[in-house]
Design a protein around this motif. Structure first.
Motif, PDB file in Angstrom:
ATOM      1  N   SER A   1       7.996   8.009 -17.804  1.00 51.09           N
ATOM      2  CA  SER A   1       9.354   7.454 -17.867  1.00 51.09           C
ATOM      3  C   SER A   1       9.752   6.805 -16.545  1.00 51.09           C
ATOM      4  O   SER A   1      10.317   5.700 -16.528  1.00 51.09           O
ATOM      5  N   SER A   2       9.463   7.460 -15.427  1.00 53.09           N
ATOM      6  CA  SER A   2       9.782   6.885 -14.121  1.00 53.09           C
ATOM      7  C   SER A   2       8.948   5.644 -13.847  1.00 53.09           C
ATOM      8  O   SER A   2       9.435   4.659 -13.268  1.00 53.09           O
ATOM      9  N   VAL A   3       7.678   5.672 -14.258  1.00 52.58           N
ATOM     10  CA  VAL A   3       6.803   4.514 -14.044  1.00 52.58           C
ATOM     11  C   VAL A   3       7.302   3.319 -14.845  1.00 52.58           C
ATOM     12  O   VAL A   3       7.316   2.183 -14.353  1.00 52.58           O
ATOM     13  N   ILE A   4       7.730   3.567 -16.076  1.00 53.98           N
ATOM     14  CA  ILE A   4       8.248   2.470 -16.905  1.00 53.98           C
ATOM     15  C   ILE A   4       9.484   1.857 -16.269  1.00 53.98           C
ATOM     16  O   ILE A   4       9.636   0.622 -16.225  1.00 53.98           O
ATOM     17  N   LEU A   5      10.387   2.696 -15.769  1.00 56.95           N
ATOM     18  CA  LEU A   5      11.581   2.167 -15.103  1.00 56.95           C
ATOM     19  C   LEU A   5      11.210   1.360 -13.866  1.00 56.95           C
ATOM     20  O   LEU A   5      11.786   0.297 -13.599  1.00 56.95           O
ATOM     21  N   MET A   6      10.231   1.840 -13.094  1.00 56.40           N
ATOM     22  CA  MET A   6       9.807   1.119 -11.902  1.00 56.40           C
ATOM     23  C   MET A   6       9.191  -0.235 -12.272  1.00 56.40           C
ATOM     24  O   MET A   6       9.497  -1.267 -11.652  1.00 56.40           O
ATOM     25  N   LEU A   7       8.330  -0.242 -13.283  1.00 58.53           N
ATOM     26  CA  LEU A   7       7.716  -1.497 -13.708  1.00 58.53           C
ATOM     27  C   LEU A   7       8.765  -2.466 -14.246  1.00 58.53           C
ATOM     28  O   LEU A   7       8.684  -3.683 -14.003  1.00 58.53           O
ATOM     29  N   ALA A   8       9.746  -1.935 -14.983  1.00 58.38           N
ATOM     30  CA  ALA A   8      10.822  -2.795 -15.482  1.00 58.38           C
ATOM     31  C   ALA A   8      11.595  -3.421 -14.332  1.00 58.38           C
ATOM     32  O   ALA A   8      11.937  -4.616 -14.370  1.00 58.38           O
ATOM     33  N   LEU A   9      11.863  -2.635 -13.279  1.00 61.88           N
ATOM     34  CA  LEU A   9      12.557  -3.174 -12.113  1.00 61.88           C
ATOM     35  C   LEU A   9      11.712  -4.229 -11.414  1.00 61.88           C
ATOM     36  O   LEU A   9      12.233  -5.277 -10.990  1.00 61.88           O
TER      37      LEU A   9
ATOM     38  N   SER B   1      13.008  -7.990 -11.159  1.00 57.87           N
ATOM     39  CA  SER B   1      13.181  -8.552  -9.824  1.00 57.87           C
ATOM     40  C   SER B   1      12.338  -9.804  -9.648  1.00 57.87           C
ATOM     41  O   SER B   1      12.805 -10.812  -9.095  1.00 57.87           O
ATOM     42  N   SER B   2      11.094  -9.770 -10.138  1.00 57.76           N
ATOM     43  CA  SER B   2      10.213 -10.934 -10.003  1.00 57.76           C
ATOM     44  C   SER B   2      10.751 -12.127 -10.778  1.00 57.76           C
ATOM     45  O   SER B   2      10.815 -13.252 -10.259  1.00 57.76           O
TER      46      SER B   2
ATOM     47  N   GLY C   1      -1.403  -4.136  -4.006  1.00 59.00           N
ATOM     48  CA  GLY C   1      -1.022  -3.789  -5.366  1.00 59.00           C
ATOM     49  C   GLY C   1      -2.221  -3.537  -6.257  1.00 59.00           C
ATOM     50  O   GLY C   1      -2.188  -2.663  -7.131  1.00 59.00           O
ATOM     51  N   ALA C   2      -3.296  -4.301  -6.059  1.00 57.50           N
ATOM     52  CA  ALA C   2      -4.507  -4.093  -6.852  1.00 57.50           C
ATOM     53  C   ALA C   2      -5.114  -2.720  -6.568  1.00 57.50           C
ATOM     54  O   ALA C   2      -5.567  -2.022  -7.487  1.00 57.50           O
ATOM     55  N   LEU C   3      -5.132  -2.322  -5.301  1.00 57.18           N
ATOM     56  CA  LEU C   3      -5.630  -0.989  -4.961  1.00 57.18           C
ATOM     57  C   LEU C   3      -4.767   0.097  -5.608  1.00 57.18           C
ATOM     58  O   LEU C   3      -5.283   1.095  -6.129  1.00 57.18           O
ATOM     59  N   ALA C   4      -3.443  -0.093  -5.554  1.00 53.55           N
ATOM     60  CA  ALA C   4      -2.537   0.891  -6.145  1.00 53.55           C
ATOM     61  C   ALA C   4      -2.709   0.954  -7.658  1.00 53.55           C
ATOM     62  O   ALA C   4      -2.715   2.046  -8.255  1.00 53.55           O
ATOM     63  N   PHE C   5      -2.867  -0.212  -8.288  1.00 51.16           N
ATOM     64  CA  PHE C   5      -3.076  -0.232  -9.742  1.00 51.16           C
ATOM     65  C   PHE C   5      -4.364   0.494 -10.118  1.00 51.16           C
ATOM     66  O   PHE C   5      -4.393   1.299 -11.057  1.00 51.16           O
TER      67      PHE C   5
ATOM     68  N   VAL D   1       0.834  -1.219   0.000  1.00 49.55           N
ATOM     69  CA  VAL D   1       0.000   0.000   0.000  1.00 49.55           C
ATOM     70  C   VAL D   1       0.859   1.256   0.000  1.00 49.55           C
ATOM     71  O   VAL D   1       0.333   2.357  -0.186  1.00 49.55           O
ATOM     72  N   GLY D   2       2.164   1.097   0.195  1.00 52.58           N
ATOM     73  CA  GLY D   2       3.037   2.260   0.060  1.00 52.58           C
ATOM     74  C   GLY D   2       2.911   2.914  -1.305  1.00 52.58           C
ATOM     75  O   GLY D   2       3.124   4.123  -1.453  1.00 52.58           O
ATOM     76  N   GLU D   3       2.520   2.128  -2.315  1.00 50.44           N
ATOM     77  CA  GLU D   3       2.333   2.683  -3.649  1.00 50.44           C
ATOM     78  C   GLU D   3       1.158   3.661  -3.692  1.00 50.44           C
ATOM     79  O   GLU D   3       1.089   4.507  -4.592  1.00 50.44           O
ATOM     80  N   LEU D   4       0.267   3.579  -2.730  1.00 50.90           N
ATOM     81  CA  LEU D   4      -0.865   4.505  -2.664  1.00 50.90           C
ATOM     82  C   LEU D   4      -0.451   5.887  -2.162  1.00 50.90           C
ATOM     83  O   LEU D   4      -1.227   6.834  -2.269  1.00 50.90           O
ATOM     84  N   VAL D   5       0.742   5.998  -1.593  1.00 50.17           N
ATOM     85  CA  VAL D   5       1.189   7.286  -1.074  1.00 50.17           C
ATOM     86  C   VAL D   5       2.388   7.843  -1.836  1.00 50.17           C
ATOM     87  O   VAL D   5       2.640   9.050  -1.783  1.00 50.17           O
ATOM     88  N   ARG D   6       3.146   6.972  -2.523  1.00 52.09           N
ATOM     89  CA  ARG D   6       4.294   7.424  -3.312  1.00 52.09           C
ATOM     90  C   ARG D   6       4.331   6.638  -4.607  1.00 52.09           C
ATOM     91  O   ARG D   6       4.319   5.403  -4.591  1.00 52.09           O
ATOM     92  N   LEU D   7       4.383   7.336  -5.730  1.00 51.60           N
ATOM     93  CA  LEU D   7       4.348   6.659  -7.016  1.00 51.60           C
ATOM     94  C   LEU D   7       5.532   5.723  -7.198  1.00 51.60           C
ATOM     95  O   LEU D   7       5.422   4.687  -7.850  1.00 51.60           O
ATOM     96  N   ASP D   8       6.688   6.067  -6.618  1.00 46.60           N
ATOM     97  CA  ASP D   8       7.894   5.254  -6.808  1.00 46.60           C
ATOM     98  C   ASP D   8       8.114   4.240  -5.682  1.00 46.60           C
ATOM     99  O   ASP D   8       9.198   3.672  -5.582  1.00 46.60           O
ATOM    100  N   PHE D   9       7.112   3.998  -4.840  1.00 46.08           N
ATOM    101  CA  PHE D   9       7.276   3.015  -3.765  1.00 46.08           C
ATOM    102  C   PHE D   9       7.462   1.604  -4.327  1.00 46.08           C
ATOM    103  O   PHE D   9       7.999   0.722  -3.658  1.00 46.08           O
ATOM    104  N   GLY D  10       7.046   1.407  -5.571  1.00 48.64           N
ATOM    105  CA  GLY D  10       7.234   0.106  -6.195  1.00 48.64           C
ATOM    106  C   GLY D  10       8.692  -0.303  -6.299  1.00 48.64           C
ATOM    107  O   GLY D  10       9.010  -1.506  -6.339  1.00 48.64           O
TER     108      GLY D  10
END
Length: 679
Positions: free
Chosen positions: A331-339, A343-344, A311-315, A270-279
């Motif tokens: 651009s930042s979101v793409i980098l975060m999703l790539a990471l 990682s997964s 994650g579903a709530l954040a999405f 749920v940290g993603e609900l408060v910071r876009l880059d928490f992912g």
């Protein structure tokens, strides 16, 4: 008191510290799970939010405390460290509340968050309909968008993820503007408590007060708690989430672990609900969870279940509620999703191989040099960051607005004009301004030693801290991804970098003092006990001066400096200068959210102010049966538009100093005005 009573007291004190360090994060998680969907659907009403929050908390808290209540995650300790950590956290909260800023006029993110929180609290959701009828049939080139608010279809959509503004909205219910403005101080104090609890788990409770105090004494930590930025809740969720992961590694009771793991995954996601880059932080947790699966620890699937819910709530929030904000940071979101994907995939692949061919690589011959290589890599990273300013120049600014802003700051400071400069190569120097090079050196030693020990299957409880805090700190220092003026850019340091450096630095300080004690005690036969204590005390004093000296130089001049005082009163004056039948047309957007939300009047922005554009919009507003008001701030001179304006508000206050190559040491004057012409 008997020995058994002493043991019970020590265990009780340790358990209390463990519980208090994660309880605020569990409460915040319960709030976010309930509040964000209700805000997104326009049903953010007290009679719905509060009961559902209580019900959710009654589920989340027992899950999160399942291990802590029955298993000693912190070793037995006397009461004084617990009371000291509590005193530091409460003192931090009180101090930052008393010295809080009053940034409510929307100029930068602090004003943005508080305006969005006000919107949610008073409109029961995040969307607001466009007041098109109030501007007539042909208003010309006008927009209802402004800083922090997008115009999307027929609605005004706020910037940022919904989580932190929903918490500010709840604070508005409790205490109005004061509640919103002091909420970061309260949450910041809880973050200090979480970091103290994490230090107690890893270093022992006696070292928790030092880690908590150093964190609280770092000026960027104080600053983000004095303004309505989202960093305090990010600090709390990450520190408490890592506490829960450490607890997950420290017990072998499957039933407790499974319940605990659900809450752990939920808190960290749920940290993603408060910071876009928490992912990014969550991506760095995944290898730790993979290690748990490899070593056949229970709780991996429950962790994933909790993470999927958060994650579903954040999405949903990013995809359907704050989509314009996500698109603006593509651009930042793409980098975060790539990471996250990398990682997964890597975690799953390596974990499957280890489960198939043997879970303990430390017994294999090829693993023998790995601990040394890991320590060497840490030293190499530290050296690269230190020499980076001398071998590279960052030109990462590409946004036209950021480039123009940077050029203006460079011009004011007498620096070479190059708006593409992001100054990211100096990021480690930014940290040194507030923590000092001795503490950074101590942190580097700790990371290298811990990496070596982890490679030898020792200090396993430090694995989440190394993976998340150190990994994220390196990524932040390599790519801060923020407008490079200070203290604005220093907010990027507070969630991961400063806590990481303090935790690792405290580890080294503890190791050095233990070494000093052992060496001097072994020579006690040649010295008196008093002399031995004096030498140990002198060694501790030298270390304290080396660590606290640089921090004091940076913190003391600015700690009590309140900024942007008087803005609430100024906003009230703006509203007082307007009338219920006014349709306000601004030639610059500074007062736009205040007029729309606090004054409750329709307001639009001229996209290209000119005499002809003003004439057209005035004619259109009169056709709608309303009174046109042309207005602006100190950003625009009304004389250039041939307007005989009346100045309704003049506020002389102070704001943060703006620097690029050195730390701030004072505040700058700030003039806010509001002028208007009623046609």
């Amino acid at each position: 008191m008997t020995t058994r009573d002493d043991d019970r007291t020590a265990t009780g004190a340790a358990r209390l510290l463990a519980i208090l360090s994660v309880l605020p994060a569990l409460l915040a998680t319960a709030w976010l799970v309930v509040a964000v969907p209700l805000a997104a659907t326009g049903e953010f009403r007290p009679f719905l939010v509060v009961p559902l929050f209580v019900l959710c908390a009654l589920v989340v808290i027992p899950l999160g405390l399942a291990v802590i209540r029955r298993h000693p995650v912190i070793g037995p300790t006397p009461w004084w460290p617990v009371l000291a950590v509590l005193a530091i956290a409460v003192g931090f909260a009180v101090f930052t509340a008393v010295t809080h800023s009053q940034q409510v006029v929307l100029r930068r993110d602090a004003g943005s968050y508080v305006q969005i929180g006000y919107l949610i609290a008073h409109h029961f959701g995040v969307d607001e309909s466009l007041p098109t009828l109030a501007f007539g049939p042909a208003p010309g080139a006008t927009t209802f968008a402004s800083a922090a608010f997008y115009q999307s279809g027929n609605a005004i959509v706020p910037q940022f993820m919904t989580g932190w503004p929903s918490m500010l909205a709840g604070a508005d219910w409790v205490g109005g503007w004061t509640g919103m403005l002091v909420l970061p101080a309260v949450v910041g104090g809880c973050g200090i408590l979480a970091i103290g609890g994490l230090a107690a788990r890893l270093l022992g409770a006696r070292w928790a007060p030092l880690a908590a105090f150093l964190t609280a004494f770092a000026w960027p930590m104080l600053r983000v708690a004095q303004v309505t930025l989202s960093e305090p809740i990010g600090i709390l969720l990450l520190a408490a989430g890592i506490c829960l992961v450490v607890d997950l590694l420290g017990t072998g009771q499957p039933a407790l672990i499974r319940r605990h793991a659900v809450a752990t995954g939920l808190v960290l996601s749920v940290g993603e609900l408060v910071r876009l880059d928490f992912g990014v932080d969550f991506a760095l947790v995944l290898p730790v969870i993979g290690w748990c699966w490899v070593t056949r620890r229970p709780g991996v699937l429950p962790f994933i279940a909790g993470a999927v819910l958060g994650g579903a709530l954040a999405f949903a929030d990013g995809a359907f509620v704050t989509r314009p904000y996500v698109d603006a940071n593509r651009s930042s979101v793409i980098l975060m999703l790539a990471l996250l994907v990398c990682s997964s995939v890597l975690t799953a692949g390596v974990a499957i191989l280890l489960r198939r061919f043997g879970p303990d690589p430390t017994r294999l011959r090829w693993w023998r040099p790995m601990p040394g290589l890991a320590a060497a890599l840490v030293v190499l990273i530290g050296a690269a960051l230190a020499i980076r300013p001398f071998v590279s120049t960052d030109h990462s600014n590409t946004d036209p607005g950021v480039i123009a802003f940077t050029e203006n700051v460079q011009r004011n400071l007498g620096l070479p004009i190059d708006g593409t400069r992001g100054y990211a190569e100096r990021s480690l120097q930014w940290v040194s301004w507030y923590l000092g090079w001795p503490l950074l050196g101590a942190a580097l030693i700790a990371v290298a030693m811990l990496a070596w020990r982890l490679g030898r299957a020792r200090e396993v409880r430090w694995l989440p801290v190394l993976a998340v805090y150190f990994g994220a700190a390196v990524l932040v220092l390599v790519r801060p991804a923020i407008t490079p003026d200070h203290p604005w850019a220093d907010r990027r340091l507070v969630t991961e970098v400063i806590p990481a450096m303090i935790l690792f630095g405290t580890w080294t300080l503890a190791a050095l003092l233990r070494l000093l004690r052992s060496r001097w005690r072994s020579a006690e036969t040649r010295r008196s006990a008093v002399a031995n204590r004096v030498l140990v005390g002198a060694g501790g004093l030298v270390l304290a001066v080396l660590v606290l000296g640089p921090m004091a130089i940076a913190t003391i001049p600015l700690a009590t400096a309140r900024t942007e005082e008087g803005e609430l009163a100024a906003t009230a004056e703006v509203c007082g200068a307007l009338r219920p039948n006014d349709s306000v047309v601004l030639v610059d957007g500074q007062w736009m959210p205040s007029i729309r939300e606090q004054c409750g009047l329709p307001v639009a922005l001229l996209t290209n102010p000119s005499v002809s554009a003003i004439t057209q919009v005035e004619r259109s507003i009169r056709a709608a049966g309303r009174i046109p008001v042309i207005a602006g701030s100190q950003l625009t001179d009304p004389a250039t538009l041939h307007l005989a304006a009346t100045t309704a508000v003049v506020l002389n206050t102070r704001t943060d100093q703006t620097e690029l190559l050195r730390r701030p040491y004072t505040t700058d004057p700030l003039l806010l005005t509001f002028w208007l012409v009623r046609a």
